[in-house]
Design an enzyme around this catalytic site. Sequence first.
Site, PDB file in Angstrom:
ATOM      1  N   CYS A 167     -59.659  39.115 -10.938  1.00  0.00           N
ATOM      2  CA  CYS A 167     -61.022  38.592 -10.769  1.00  0.00           C
ATOM      3  C   CYS A 167     -61.837  38.685 -12.050  1.00  0.00           C
ATOM      4  O   CYS A 167     -62.863  38.030 -12.169  1.00  0.00           O
ATOM      5  CB  CYS A 167     -61.728  39.296  -9.613  1.00  0.00           C
ATOM      6  SG  CYS A 167     -61.603  41.075  -9.705  1.00  0.00           S
ATOM      7  N   GLU A 184     -66.114  43.310  -3.243  1.00  0.00           N
ATOM      8  CA  GLU A 184     -65.757  42.952  -4.620  1.00  0.00           C
ATOM      9  C   GLU A 184     -65.028  41.623  -4.508  1.00  0.00           C
ATOM     10  O   GLU A 184     -63.893  41.566  -4.038  1.00  0.00           O
ATOM     11  CB  GLU A 184     -64.884  44.059  -5.235  1.00  0.00           C
ATOM     12  CG  GLU A 184     -64.894  44.001  -6.749  1.00  0.00           C
ATOM     13  CD  GLU A 184     -63.713  43.259  -7.300  1.00  0.00           C
ATOM     14  OE1 GLU A 184     -63.886  42.063  -7.650  1.00  0.00           O
ATOM     15  OE2 GLU A 184     -62.624  43.831  -7.378  1.00  0.00           O
TER      16      GLU A 184
END
Length: 487
Positions: free
Chosen positions: A290, A256
């Site tokens: 993010c 990720e």
Amino acid sequence: MTGESHHQSAATIYIDGRWRPAESGAEFDVLNPADGSALGTAADGSEADARAAVDAAAAAFASWSGTTAYERATCLERAHTLMLERAEDLARLMTSEQGKPLKAARNEVRYAADFLSWYAEEAKRVYGATIPSSRAGHRFLTMRQPVGVVAAITPWNYPISMITRKVAPALAAGCTVVLKPAEQTPLCAAAVFQVLHDAGVPAGVVNLVTTSDPGPVGDVLLDSEAVRKLTFTGSTDVGRTLNAKAARTVKRVSLELGGHAPFLVFGDADPRHAAKGLGLVKFLNTGQACICPNRVFVQRELMDDFLDVLVQRVTAMKAGSGMDKDVSIGPLIDEASMAKMQRQVKNAVEHGAKVLTGGERLTDPQLQGGQFFAPTVLTGVTPQMDIYYEETFGPIAPVVAFDDEEEAIAMANDTTYGLAAYVYTQNLSRALRVTEALRFGIVGINDINPTSAAAPFGGTKHSGLGREGGPQGIDEYLDTKLVGISL
């Protein structure tokens, strides 16, 4: 040992069910980014500690993978209960160590606990299948089995929930784990492992190696044949390197990585609603997430109304220690992050951008010890500027005008990243058209929080591989075994 008792000591390495210092005896200071003060020390683990952790996880795998799904679920449910009981202590530790406002830290602890509860249930939903065979007197069936020892590497920006998002499905699947947390937030990791220990997770099933130098510890985890799976959350550059190293032993990999989220505001959207949404998600965790929008595309006819509300809201944001009640902007994690913010703003201004608010380091006397950057709105942003393509990971909102839907989609997709995207419109047809055209793993339609323990989270392109959360999250830790039977 309680969740608080070892925070000031350096016994933050947890191997085979025991807390201990690093084998070398080395320690490193853990700092509060709001004022630079020392919170305590952590054990500075090395290759020797990492090898011991892998050995413990490998030795525990046979017994843990042999437990029933119901036994594993009971462990995770106990951990869920304990985490909620300790929520306030965990949140305060997180605010001290990572810097986010206390309200946000409390939300994160609840989110972290959700993964423990969700995967306690998913442990019992690991189903196989029977498959019709073309041969008489022959049967096929499939079994789902744990991949083995998991190496987990977690980031500093969500120092508790990113641990449970990996550890909970791994344990539910029957895997054992070695975790290397970010060097900025080892105390949060130790507190989570204390929860797991107190919940009765057996010795060797979860192991923790804190270190100030991730390279050598990471290499041990990546080179080990015993480790069959790598799960990593962090930057795209580091993710690429880890993926290449994991390939040498053909590990399962889930990554990720970074994001460069577009935030599209169409002319029919409510400008106040859209600007409020942007303010909340762009400056979430001081922009250090993010899924924070990195580029804000606003249809030209709505631009003035949108900016009026946005600038008003951003200017009103108060920066300071996350422990202060009215603070919505905490510190950046370190000096390198500060330097990046300053460079991106300077570069944008040199290329013609205009700073509507913010744009500089905050140097009020009460903020001087910390890494505080003013929440910033830039307009006139163009592809010639660094901020147009670089992930910012900080409190800067670059705003770009567009004229039509086709142009907005093209600009949004003009990135190597593909994690999150946001669309604000009141037109259902447009919402679906644009969502289908966006090359991102997650899209929020008039929604700034498209995440949940029950939902799959992950990106496309350079934003990563695999999914975390939801039923898909446990699949990352399971292999499928085919069984053929002749009767």
